[in-house]
Motif scaffolding. Structure first.
Motif, PDB file in Angstrom:
ATOM      1  N   GLN A  28      12.410  -8.680 130.982  1.00 25.71           N
ATOM      2  CA  GLN A  28      13.687  -7.698 130.818  1.00 25.71           C
ATOM      3  C   GLN A  28      14.510  -8.663 129.623  1.00 25.71           C
ATOM      4  OE1 GLN A  28      15.238  -7.381 134.725  1.00 25.71           O
ATOM      5  NE2 GLN A  28      13.838  -5.615 135.147  1.00 25.71           N
ATOM      6  N   LEU A  29      14.515  -9.986 130.036  1.00 19.62           N
ATOM      7  CA  LEU A  29      15.532 -10.859 129.043  1.00 19.62           C
ATOM      8  C   LEU A  29      14.996 -10.813 127.707  1.00 19.62           C
ATOM      9  CD1 LEU A  29      16.469 -13.736 131.254  1.00 19.62           C
ATOM     10  CD2 LEU A  29      17.871 -11.980 130.802  1.00 19.62           C
ATOM     11  N   GLN A  30      13.651 -10.812 127.314  1.00 18.51           N
ATOM     12  CA  GLN A  30      13.067 -10.706 126.168  1.00 18.51           C
ATOM     13  C   GLN A  30      13.337  -9.480 125.390  1.00 18.51           C
ATOM     14  OE1 GLN A  30       8.822 -11.708 126.755  1.00 18.51           O
ATOM     15  NE2 GLN A  30       9.320 -13.739 126.610  1.00 18.51           N
ATOM     16  N   LYS A  31      13.159  -8.365 126.440  1.00 15.48           N
ATOM     17  CA  LYS A  31      13.485  -7.112 125.625  1.00 15.48           C
ATOM     18  C   LYS A  31      15.132  -6.840 125.584  1.00 15.48           C
ATOM     19  CE  LYS A  31      10.126  -4.210 128.050  1.00 15.48           C
ATOM     20  NZ  LYS A  31       9.719  -3.354 129.059  1.00 15.48           N
ATOM     21  N   ALA A  32      15.816  -7.498 126.159  1.00 18.57           N
ATOM     22  CA  ALA A  32      17.379  -7.645 125.676  1.00 18.57           C
ATOM     23  C   ALA A  32      17.635  -8.196 124.617  1.00 18.57           C
ATOM     24  CB  ALA A  32      18.078  -8.168 126.883  1.00 18.57           C
ATOM     25  N   ILE A  33      16.899  -9.666 124.406  1.00 19.02           N
ATOM     26  CA  ILE A  33      16.931 -10.219 123.266  1.00 19.02           C
ATOM     27  C   ILE A  33      16.468  -9.480 122.047  1.00 19.02           C
ATOM     28  CG2 ILE A  33      16.016 -12.214 121.964  1.00 19.02           C
ATOM     29  CD1 ILE A  33      15.922 -13.633 124.837  1.00 19.02           C
ATOM     30  N   GLU A  34      15.424  -8.837 122.085  1.00 13.43           N
ATOM     31  CA  GLU A  34      14.904  -8.080 121.077  1.00 13.43           C
ATOM     32  C   GLU A  34      16.124  -7.143 120.683  1.00 13.43           C
ATOM     33  OE1 GLU A  34      11.081  -6.327 122.084  1.00 13.43           O
ATOM     34  OE2 GLU A  34      10.121  -8.482 122.116  1.00 13.43           O
ATOM     35  N   ARG A  35      16.468  -6.380 121.588  1.00 12.86           N
ATOM     36  CA  ARG A  35      17.606  -5.345 121.282  1.00 12.86           C
ATOM     37  C   ARG A  35      18.708  -5.697 120.626  1.00 12.86           C
ATOM     38  NH1 ARG A  35      16.306  -3.300 126.665  1.00 12.86           N
ATOM     39  NH2 ARG A  35      17.773  -4.545 127.446  1.00 12.86           N
ATOM     40  N   ALA A  36      19.111  -6.989 121.127  1.00 15.67           N
ATOM     41  CA  ALA A  36      20.218  -7.595 120.543  1.00 15.67           C
ATOM     42  C   ALA A  36      20.010  -8.103 119.377  1.00 15.67           C
ATOM     43  CB  ALA A  36      20.592  -8.970 121.505  1.00 15.67           C
ATOM     44  N   GLN A  37      18.542  -8.762 118.899  1.00 22.78           N
ATOM     45  CA  GLN A  37      18.298  -9.077 117.479  1.00 22.78           C
ATOM     46  C   GLN A  37      18.365  -7.759 116.766  1.00 22.78           C
ATOM     47  OE1 GLN A  37      14.687 -11.053 118.346  1.00 22.78           O
ATOM     48  NE2 GLN A  37      15.533 -13.038 118.459  1.00 22.78           N
TER      49      GLN A  37
END
Length: 182
Positions: A80-89
């Motif tokens: 979930q954190l990786q997905k959030a990082i991808e969205r933030a990027q």
């Protein structure tokens, strides 16, 4: 016939054959009961030890299952954190592109504003009749390229565009400079 008594008056009693057989069977029966009791006690001890061993193994398995569940939860959270990082990027790159676009627009507007200010100064110098200063300003503007930012079209058809006005002033200064001084 008279029987003699032997000893103190006690007779030697010879057990009857039935009594002798049942007398010998009692110790064997007790021995078998003791053996079965010991065997049962050993089986019971073995069962208790096996249960305790099973409980320890189940406890270890339960601990392992808990550890695996915690690991799975951590992996899910990591995903979930990786997905959030991808969205933030993605959002960051979009924002950076928007910022670059806005900065380019701002620079364009600043250049246009600077060019219009230069044009105003040139018009003031031309109106004052300071043609030498006009030529110096035109040369400076040509070197810096500021006048390239002048709008080519005006919003009104009756009004000359700033770029056309610059060209008119440039030609006017060239004509005035070419005329002999009186």
């Amino acid at each position: 016939m008279k029987f003699k008594k032997r000893g103190d008056g006690a007779q030697d009693a010879v057990p009857a054959p039935e009594e002798a057989a049942s007398g010998r069977q009692k110790p064997v029966f007790i021995y078998i009961i003791i053996l079965f009791t010991v065997a049962f006690a050993l089986i019971l001890v073995s069962f208790v030890m096996h249960q305790r061993s099973n409980q320890q193994v189940l406890g270890e398995l339960h601990n392992n299952v808990n550890a695996i569940e915690e690991l799975q939860d951590a992996l899910d959270e990591n995903l979930q954190l990786q997905k959030a990082i991808e969205r933030a990027q993605k959002e960051l790159s979009s924002t950076e592109e928007q910022l670059e676009s806005e900065q380019a627009q701002r620079k364009s507007k600043e250049d246009e504003s600077s060019a219009l200010l230069g044009l105003y100064c040139l018009q003031q110098q031309y109106s004052a009749g300071d043609y030498a200063q006009c030529q110096a300003s035109i040369d400076q503007y040509e070197k810096s390229g500021v006048m390239d930012a002048l709008p080519k079209e005006s919003g009104n058809a009756d009004v000359v565009s700033p770029f056309q006005r610059y060209q008119q002033l440039k030609e006017g200064v060239a004509q005035k400079m070419a005329e002999p001084a009186e």
